[in-house]
Structures are given as C-alpha cells and as structure tokens.
Design a protein around this motif. Structure first.
Motif, PDB file in Angstrom:
ATOM      1  N   PHE A  49       7.584  13.268 -11.895  1.00  0.00           N
ATOM      2  CA  PHE A  49       7.308  13.467 -10.476  1.00  0.00           C
ATOM      3  C   PHE A  49       5.811  13.383 -10.213  1.00  0.00           C
ATOM      4  O   PHE A  49       5.020  14.077 -10.861  1.00  0.00           O
ATOM      5  N   LEU A  50       5.422  12.529  -9.277  1.00  0.00           N
ATOM      6  CA  LEU A  50       4.034  12.443  -8.832  1.00  0.00           C
ATOM      7  C   LEU A  50       3.874  13.395  -7.649  1.00  0.00           C
ATOM      8  O   LEU A  50       4.701  13.388  -6.732  1.00  0.00           O
ATOM      9  N   THR A  59       1.956   8.394  10.759  1.00  0.00           N
ATOM     10  CA  THR A  59       0.686   7.993  11.372  1.00  0.00           C
ATOM     11  C   THR A  59      -0.334   7.454  10.377  1.00  0.00           C
ATOM     12  O   THR A  59      -1.429   7.065  10.780  1.00  0.00           O
ATOM     13  N   GLY A  60       0.002   7.440   9.087  1.00  0.00           N
ATOM     14  CA  GLY A  60      -0.962   6.937   8.105  1.00  0.00           C
ATOM     15  C   GLY A  60      -0.360   6.828   6.717  1.00  0.00           C
ATOM     16  O   GLY A  60       0.815   7.107   6.505  1.00  0.00           O
ATOM     17  N   ASP A  61      -1.193   6.421   5.759  1.00  0.00           N
ATOM     18  CA  ASP A  61      -0.761   6.271   4.377  1.00  0.00           C
ATOM     19  C   ASP A  61      -0.562   7.637   3.721  1.00  0.00           C
ATOM     20  O   ASP A  61      -1.184   8.617   4.117  1.00  0.00           O
ATOM     21  N   CYS A  62       0.289   7.661   2.696  1.00  0.00           N
ATOM     22  CA  CYS A  62       0.495   8.868   1.905  1.00  0.00           C
ATOM     23  C   CYS A  62       0.239   8.543   0.443  1.00  0.00           C
ATOM     24  O   CYS A  62       0.536   7.436  -0.025  1.00  0.00           O
ATOM     25  N   VAL A  63      -0.295   9.527  -0.283  1.00  0.00           N
ATOM     26  CA  VAL A  63      -0.675   9.341  -1.679  1.00  0.00           C
ATOM     27  C   VAL A  63      -0.019  10.426  -2.525  1.00  0.00           C
ATOM     28  O   VAL A  63       0.063  11.586  -2.110  1.00  0.00           O
ATOM     29  N   ALA A  64       0.430  10.035  -3.725  1.00  0.00           N
ATOM     30  CA  ALA A  64       0.940  10.977  -4.718  1.00  0.00           C
ATOM     31  C   ALA A  64       0.227  10.702  -6.032  1.00  0.00           C
ATOM     32  O   ALA A  64      -0.062   9.547  -6.357  1.00  0.00           O
ATOM     33  N   LEU A  65      -0.039  11.785  -6.792  1.00  0.00           N
ATOM     34  CA  LEU A  65      -0.827  11.675  -8.021  1.00  0.00           C
ATOM     35  C   LEU A  65      -0.144  12.382  -9.187  1.00  0.00           C
ATOM     36  O   LEU A  65       0.536  13.383  -8.999  1.00  0.00           O
ATOM     37  N   ARG A  66      -0.404  11.856 -10.372  1.00  0.00           N
ATOM     38  CA  ARG A  66      -0.008  12.524 -11.624  1.00  0.00           C
ATOM     39  C   ARG A  66      -0.923  11.987 -12.711  1.00  0.00           C
ATOM     40  O   ARG A  66      -0.805  10.820 -13.106  1.00  0.00           O
ATOM     41  N   GLY A  67      -1.878  12.778 -13.147  1.00  0.00           N
ATOM     42  CA  GLY A  67      -2.828  12.331 -14.157  1.00  0.00           C
ATOM     43  C   GLY A  67      -3.608  11.128 -13.655  1.00  0.00           C
ATOM     44  O   GLY A  67      -4.193  11.163 -12.574  1.00  0.00           O
ATOM     45  N   SER A  82      13.079   4.824  15.151  1.00  0.00           N
ATOM     46  CA  SER A  82      14.404   4.327  14.781  1.00  0.00           C
ATOM     47  C   SER A  82      14.647   2.928  15.323  1.00  0.00           C
ATOM     48  O   SER A  82      14.103   2.552  16.366  1.00  0.00           O
ATOM     49  N   LEU A  83      15.479   2.190  14.607  1.00  0.00           N
ATOM     50  CA  LEU A  83      15.924   0.850  14.992  1.00  0.00           C
ATOM     51  C   LEU A  83      14.773  -0.118  15.237  1.00  0.00           C
ATOM     52  O   LEU A  83      14.860  -1.001  16.081  1.00  0.00           O
ATOM     53  N   GLN A  84      13.718   0.050  14.506  1.00  0.00           N
ATOM     54  CA  GLN A  84      12.546  -0.814  14.598  1.00  0.00           C
ATOM     55  C   GLN A  84      12.316  -1.410  13.210  1.00  0.00           C
ATOM     56  O   GLN A  84      12.406  -0.716  12.209  1.00  0.00           O
ATOM     57  N   ALA A  85      12.035  -2.708  13.140  1.00  0.00           N
ATOM     58  CA  ALA A  85      11.746  -3.335  11.850  1.00  0.00           C
ATOM     59  C   ALA A  85      10.479  -2.714  11.266  1.00  0.00           C
ATOM     60  O   ALA A  85       9.452  -2.638  11.937  1.00  0.00           O
ATOM     61  N   LEU A  86      10.590  -2.227  10.038  1.00  0.00           N
ATOM     62  CA  LEU A  86       9.475  -1.555   9.382  1.00  0.00           C
ATOM     63  C   LEU A  86       9.113  -2.285   8.091  1.00  0.00           C
ATOM     64  O   LEU A  86       9.989  -2.765   7.375  1.00  0.00           O
ATOM     65  N   THR A  87       7.824  -2.331   7.787  1.00  0.00           N
ATOM     66  CA  THR A  87       7.340  -2.905   6.540  1.00  0.00           C
ATOM     67  C   THR A  87       6.776  -1.787   5.684  1.00  0.00           C
ATOM     68  O   THR A  87       5.870  -1.065   6.119  1.00  0.00           O
ATOM     69  N   ALA A  88       7.334  -1.637   4.500  1.00  0.00           N
ATOM     70  CA  ALA A  88       6.858  -0.628   3.548  1.00  0.00           C
ATOM     71  C   ALA A  88       5.982  -1.315   2.514  1.00  0.00           C
ATOM     72  O   ALA A  88       6.353  -2.362   1.971  1.00  0.00           O
ATOM     73  N   ARG A  89       4.814  -0.716   2.244  1.00  0.00           N
ATOM     74  CA  ARG A  89       3.895  -1.242   1.236  1.00  0.00           C
ATOM     75  C   ARG A  89       3.574  -0.139   0.248  1.00  0.00           C
ATOM     76  O   ARG A  89       3.195   0.970   0.647  1.00  0.00           O
ATOM     77  N   LEU A  90       3.691  -0.444  -1.023  1.00  0.00           N
ATOM     78  CA  LEU A  90       3.423   0.497  -2.104  1.00  0.00           C
ATOM     79  C   LEU A  90       2.304  -0.069  -2.962  1.00  0.00           C
ATOM     80  O   LEU A  90       2.337  -1.244  -3.333  1.00  0.00           O
ATOM     81  N   THR A  91       1.324   0.768  -3.286  1.00  0.00           N
ATOM     82  CA  THR A  91       0.240   0.377  -4.182  1.00  0.00           C
ATOM     83  C   THR A  91       0.224   1.361  -5.339  1.00  0.00           C
ATOM     84  O   THR A  91       0.209   2.583  -5.123  1.00  0.00           O
ATOM     85  N   LEU A  92       0.245   0.835  -6.562  1.00  0.00           N
ATOM     86  CA  LEU A  92       0.229   1.662  -7.760  1.00  0.00           C
ATOM     87  C   LEU A  92      -1.077   1.455  -8.514  1.00  0.00           C
ATOM     88  O   LEU A  92      -1.520   0.317  -8.685  1.00  0.00           O
ATOM     89  N   GLU A  93      -1.659   2.547  -8.973  1.00  0.00           N
ATOM     90  CA  GLU A  93      -2.883   2.506  -9.785  1.00  0.00           C
ATOM     91  C   GLU A  93      -2.597   3.230 -11.093  1.00  0.00           C
ATOM     92  O   GLU A  93      -1.927   4.275 -11.096  1.00  0.00           O
TER      93      GLU A  93
END
Length: 165
Positions: A49-50, A59-67, A82-93
């Motif tokens: 779990f991060l 309203t903005g980006d969210c970040v999760a961390l683990r080490g 609701s019922l709106q086309a959404l684009t999800a973007r994930l960035t991994l470091e």
C-alpha cells in the motif's frame, strides 16, 4: 374431471418461476458486491500500500508514497462530474510497472463495477485511460479512485477519495 387435474401443474409452474427469479436476482444484487469486496480484500492483503497524501482529486492531482516509490494520479476535466468523459493519467516514479488499473467505486453506495485499464505511454513513466462516473440520483456523492499496478510480480495499490455530482 381430467381437465382439472392437468391444470394444477400449470398453476405451480409460474410460482416456481417467480421464486427462482427472486432467488437469482437476490443473488446478483447481494452476491456481486460481496464477491467484489472479498476479491478486493484478498488483493489488498497481498498488495503493497502506498500512503496517499491529503488531496482533492476533483480539483487537482493526488500523490501516494512508499519509500522511493511515488504515484501521481490526475483525472480531468475538473471538477469531476457524473456521465462526463474523463481522462485518468498515472505517473509512477521509482518503479517500472507492467500493468495498471483504475477502479472508481462509491464509498457509501454500490455503483456497479467501474474498472479502467490504464495503457502505458511508450518511453515514459505515464499511463492513461478513459472512464466516466456513474450517475447518482442523490446529487453529490463520495467516490474512491483505487489505483492498482503490477511490478516485478508484486501488486501495489493506493486510493484517493473525492466528491462529485
């Protein structure tokens, strides 16, 4: 007299059909969410779990961390609705994932299965997918965006809660 005896099985058949239909529908209504929750619990027990930092995904980006591992999730356009086309973007470091999945679920109300496979953007640390939130008749609703990804045979996960209409 022979006609009366042959009509009795016809009267029982609709009753048995209705009973079977009620049992099947009840199993679907209560069984599917129970099965999904049990599968999620099994996945969560074996997953790393991060820890999510405080944020508002609507309203903005969210970040999760683990080490050394960090995960940033954004969903646009904002505010989320609701019922709106959404684009999800994930960035991994700090980690190279093989697969990534986004699940959107109602926190206080079962809203059906909403899973989106995120596709890797070549030569980058970014993943992307298209989705939408189901409509809720109560107006504003609390949602959970759960991200799960696989790297080197290990499952990693985190989640962020947000409100949307």
């Amino acid at each position: 007299m022979h006609d009366q005896d042959s009509s009795k099985p016809r009267q029982i058949t609709p009753v048995l059909f209705v009973f079977a239909l009620v049992v099947i529908l009840g199993g679907l209504i209560f069984g599917v969410p129970y099965y999904q929750n049990s599968q999620q619990e099994l996945r969560d027990k074996s997953a790393v779990f991060l820890n999510p930092l405080p944020c508002d995904l609507s309203t903005g980006d969210c970040v999760a961390l683990r080490g050394d591992i960090s995960m940033r999730l954004s969903i646009t356009p904002q505010p989320l609705a609701s019922l709106q086309a959404l684009t999800a973007r994930l960035t991994l470091e700090g980690i190279q994932a093989e697969e990534a999945l986004l699940e959107l679920e109602g926190v206080d109300m079962y809203m059906g299965l909403n899973q989106t496979r995120l596709d890797a953007i070549p030569s980058s640390r970014h993943w992307q997918g298209e989705t939408e939130l189901a409509v809720c008749t109560t107006g504003s609703m609390r949602w959970r965006a759960r991200v799960t990804f696989l790297a080197d045979g290990q499952i990693y996960t985190s989640h962020f809660e947000f409100d949307a209409q």
